[in-house]
Structures are given as C-alpha cells and as structure tokens.
Enzyme design. Structure first.
Site, PDB file in Angstrom:
ATOM      1  N   ARG A 164      -7.440  11.274  -9.637  1.00 10.69           N
ATOM      2  CA  ARG A 164      -8.365  11.630 -11.072  1.00 10.69           C
ATOM      3  C   ARG A 164      -9.046  10.257 -11.516  1.00 10.69           C
ATOM      4  O   ARG A 164     -10.273  10.383 -11.933  1.00 10.69           O
ATOM      5  CB  ARG A 164      -7.462  12.276 -11.812  1.00 10.69           C
ATOM      6  CG  ARG A 164      -7.520  13.903 -11.774  1.00 10.69           C
ATOM      7  CD  ARG A 164      -5.813  14.062 -12.214  1.00 10.69           C
ATOM      8  NE  ARG A 164      -4.963  13.125 -11.262  1.00 10.69           N
ATOM      9  CZ  ARG A 164      -4.542  14.117 -10.275  1.00 10.69           C
ATOM     10  NH1 ARG A 164      -5.201  15.464  -9.874  1.00 10.69           N
ATOM     11  NH2 ARG A 164      -3.844  13.570  -9.052  1.00 10.69           N
ATOM     12  N   THR A 165      -8.205   9.465 -11.729  1.00 12.76           N
ATOM     13  CA  THR A 165      -8.781   8.368 -12.634  1.00 12.76           C
ATOM     14  C   THR A 165      -9.812   7.468 -11.893  1.00 12.76           C
ATOM     15  O   THR A 165     -10.994   7.309 -12.550  1.00 12.76           O
ATOM     16  CB  THR A 165      -7.506   7.197 -12.861  1.00 12.76           C
ATOM     17  OG1 THR A 165      -6.678   8.036 -13.396  1.00 12.76           O
ATOM     18  CG2 THR A 165      -7.979   6.276 -13.906  1.00 12.76           C
ATOM     19  N   ARG A 183      -6.672  -0.499 -11.825  1.00 11.61           N
ATOM     20  CA  ARG A 183      -5.304   0.086 -11.766  1.00 11.61           C
ATOM     21  C   ARG A 183      -4.660  -0.837 -10.992  1.00 11.61           C
ATOM     22  O   ARG A 183      -4.960  -1.216  -9.842  1.00 11.61           O
ATOM     23  CB  ARG A 183      -5.258   1.511 -11.171  1.00 11.61           C
ATOM     24  CG  ARG A 183      -3.854   1.942 -10.866  1.00 11.61           C
ATOM     25  CD  ARG A 183      -3.672   3.168 -10.529  1.00 11.61           C
ATOM     26  NE  ARG A 183      -4.208   4.263 -11.395  1.00 11.61           N
ATOM     27  CZ  ARG A 183      -3.900   5.490 -11.597  1.00 11.61           C
ATOM     28  NH1 ARG A 183      -3.532   6.151 -10.531  1.00 11.61           N
ATOM     29  NH2 ARG A 183      -4.134   6.195 -12.703  1.00 11.61           N
ATOM     30  N   LYS A 237      -5.014 -10.770   1.424  1.00 12.88           N
ATOM     31  CA  LYS A 237      -4.804 -12.245   2.050  1.00 12.88           C
ATOM     32  C   LYS A 237      -4.252 -13.048   1.051  1.00 12.88           C
ATOM     33  O   LYS A 237      -4.318 -14.401   1.202  1.00 12.88           O
ATOM     34  CB  LYS A 237      -6.282 -12.632   2.330  1.00 12.88           C
ATOM     35  CG  LYS A 237      -6.955 -11.661   3.410  1.00 12.88           C
ATOM     36  CD  LYS A 237      -8.453 -12.217   3.454  1.00 12.88           C
ATOM     37  CE  LYS A 237      -9.312 -11.091   4.001  1.00 12.88           C
ATOM     38  NZ  LYS A 237     -10.701 -11.354   3.787  1.00 12.88           N
ATOM     39  N   HIS A 278      -1.981   3.538 -19.716  1.00 12.75           N
ATOM     40  CA  HIS A 278      -3.061   4.443 -19.266  1.00 12.75           C
ATOM     41  C   HIS A 278      -3.877   4.778 -20.201  1.00 12.75           C
ATOM     42  O   HIS A 278      -3.807   5.914 -20.421  1.00 12.75           O
ATOM     43  CB  HIS A 278      -2.365   5.494 -18.252  1.00 12.75           C
ATOM     44  CG  HIS A 278      -3.203   6.144 -17.258  1.00 12.75           C
ATOM     45  ND1 HIS A 278      -4.473   5.744 -17.297  1.00 12.75           N
ATOM     46  CD2 HIS A 278      -3.037   6.787 -16.405  1.00 12.75           C
ATOM     47  CE1 HIS A 278      -5.058   6.389 -16.348  1.00 12.75           C
ATOM     48  NE2 HIS A 278      -4.077   7.004 -15.686  1.00 12.75           N
TER      49      HIS A 278
HETATM   50  N1   CP Z   1      -3.534  11.231 -14.058  1.00 15.21           N
HETATM   51  C1   CP Z   1      -3.711  10.243 -13.263  1.00 15.21           C
HETATM   52  O1   CP Z   1      -3.806   8.920 -13.817  1.00 15.21           O
HETATM   53  O2   CP Z   1      -4.094  10.726 -12.008  1.00 15.21           O
HETATM   54  P1   CP Z   1      -4.336   9.678 -10.649  1.00 15.21           P
HETATM   55  O3   CP Z   1      -3.115   8.954 -10.320  1.00 15.21           O
HETATM   56  O4   CP Z   1      -4.598  10.455  -9.582  1.00 15.21           O
HETATM   57  O5   CP Z   1      -5.607   8.895 -11.244  1.00 15.21           O
END
Ligand code: CP
Length: 309
Positions: free
Chosen positions: A51-52, A101, A80, A129
């Site tokens: 999703r993100t 992320r 590396k 998040h």
């Molecule tokens: N909600 C969310 O962060 O989903 P993903 O891990 O798929 O990005």
C-alpha cells in the site's frame, strides 16, 4: 524545505489543511492531474510494502509526475554496505522528494539530516508511520464527518504497531478523544507512550484484553496485525498471533455507525465474512491513502492548488 518524520512535524492547522486538500482532490482528482509535471518522487523501501509504496507512486503519477526507486534493500547498494547518509545525498541529485521505509527506528530522521530534498517517513521499525496516520484521519473525517469527541478502540499489537503509535499521537490533538486499548498483556502499548502522550495530556483511556466487552462503546475500531517480523521468538508469535479475530457474531453488539479500520495487510484478525459489513471500511481507507499522499506531496513541494470552478 520540510521533512515529515512524525505526525507531530505538522501543526494542527497544517494537518487540517492537508486533510481538507485531500478531500478536495478526492472529489475532483482531474483538476490536480498536471501539477507535478517534471517532478520526480523517489521511493526508498528497505522493507516490504504494498500500500504505502504503490499509493505514493500512484499519488505522484496522478499529479502528473514520475517515480523511481527500489523496493528492497537487496536491490540497492545498501546490500554493499552504503550508509543512509550517502544514499540520500545521491537520491537528492536524482529526485525532488522521497518517501523512505526502513526497519530501523530513526533511519528516515538520519536521512533528513543529509538530504537536499523533502524526506517523508513511510514507516520506521516500530516507531512511526505518519502517512498511514494521515490516511486514517482522512478516512475518519470523511466517513464520520469529524475528528472530535470520538471513542477509538485500538486492537491487536499495540506494542510494536507503529500505525497505532502514530494515530494516538495525532488523535490526542483533537478534543474529546478517548482511547480503549485492547491487547494481550505481552503486546500492550509502551509505557513511554502512556506516560508522555496520554497521561501527560490527561487523555482518558482504558486497557483491556476483552474485545467483545468494549465493542458497544466504540465509534472507531482500529484493528491491527500481530507482526511476525517484529518478534525475536517464533514461539511467542505463534502463541499471540490469533489473540483477536473479529467476526460477524462479535459485531452484533457494535454500534450501527461504528467504522472498522485496519492499516492492512490483515492475516486472521478480521474474518473475511466481515468485508461485506458496511462498517468495514479498510479497503476504502487504502484508497483514501492515495489522495492524502497527493495532498502531502503538493504541500511539501510548495505546489499551489488550482482554483476550483
Ligand atoms: N499499511 C501499510 O503500511 O501497508 P504496507 O506495509 O503494504 O505498505
């Protein structure tokens, strides 16, 4: 230049402005379709995501921009041994804005200290998040019509769940928020969050491990997955993974206008039979994530909103 590492990097006015802009984009997306012509978003994902990452990419494409990036540490020079500081110096030469992320708490903050472009935290370990929180807030605002005076049940892994930590930090800024924290003893919310965020601001909350008994009180039920990747011990994960399973029989006592949110992915914690209940809005929530990320990209790049007709 602004970075978004935690939801509290935005003032309450800025937060509300982004949610309002996202709502306008949702209602008239075509108006915004060329605003990022020539701009590039880099997605730097050192940890898996559906999703993100894809909603960030969809958001930039919807704005007329382009995307580049990697979807795992293995496919970047991190494999590396390249540092976050060096990586972001390089990405600053290739893109106008980036979403990162990382499994380690604080990695996007480190990146922001060396970056020449806005860095958005797309999830760092068990910490924060912020764009999921913007997604959650937009979902609640659009569906409930308000972010004030709500009783919010947070259920599942409240210890490692970064989406839960970020959502609490954001919702305490809206008057009348009241939390019901539903978790097994081993996955209770961290003490620092209770002391520094809830107790310090005199926010009412209760803790329980009994989902059914508190369901009738809730305006929002925020379900979360028990995250295998955060456990050091497989035995503990297996013992705790099915602590809560929401099904239609449990929902009988919930309010008719209670909404069920989940950041997804789900494993077993919501039975698939619940998907047809009109209160189940987790797929709609994932869709709102695109509009709120469009609004955030526009805001951080300083792109003016076109006049509505
Ligand atoms: N909600 C969310 O962060 O989903 P993903 O891990 O798929 O990005």
């Amino acid at each position: 230049m602004r970075h978004i590492i935690s939801p509290n990097d935005l003032s309450i006015d800025e937060l509300n402005d982004i949610l309002s802009l996202a709502g306008r984009i949702y209602r008239n997306p075509k108006l915004y379709s060329k605003l990022c012509d020539g701009k590039k978003l880099a997605t730097l994902f050192y940890e898996p995501s559906t999703r993100t990452r894809l909603s960030f990419e969809s958001a930039m494409i919807n704005l007329g921009g382009s995307v580049l990036g990697f979807s795992s540490a293995d496919s970047s020079s991190a494999s590396k041994g390249e540092s976050i500081a060096d990586t972001i110096r390089i990405i600053s030469c290739y893109a106008d804005i980036c979403a990162m992320r990382h499994p380690k708490e604080g990695a996007p903050l480190v990146a922001s200290q060396y970056s020449k472009i806005p860095v958005i935290n797309a999830g760092d370990g068990g910490h924060n998040h912020p764009t999921q929180t913007l997604t959650d807030l937009l979902t609640i605002k659009e569906l409930k019509g308000t972010l004030e005076g709500l009783t919010i049940g947070l259920c599942g892994d409240l210890k490692f769940g970064r989406t839960v930590h970020s959502l609490i930090n954001a919702m305490v800024r809206y008057p009348g928020s009241n939390f019901v924290l539903i978790a097994p003893r081993e996955l209770k919310i961290p003490t620092y969050l209770k002391k520094e965020t809830l107790d310090a601001k005199n926010i009412p909350y209760t803790e329980t491990s009994d989902l059914e008994s508190v369901l009738p009180e809730l305006d929002i039920l925020y379900m979360t997955r028990v995250q295998q990747e955060r456990f050091f011990n497989e035995e503990d994960y297996i013992r705790l993974k099915d602590s809560f399973i929401l099904d239609n029989s449990k929902l009988k006592n919930a309010k008719e206008d209670m909404y069920i949110l989940h950041p997804l992915p789900r494993i077993n914690e919501i039975a698939t039979e619940v998907d047809d209940d009109p209160r189940a809005v987790y797929f709609k929530q994932a869709n709102f994530g695109v509009y709120v990320r469009m609004a955030l990209i526009m805001t951080l790049l300083g792109i003016e909103e076109p006049k509505q007709n």
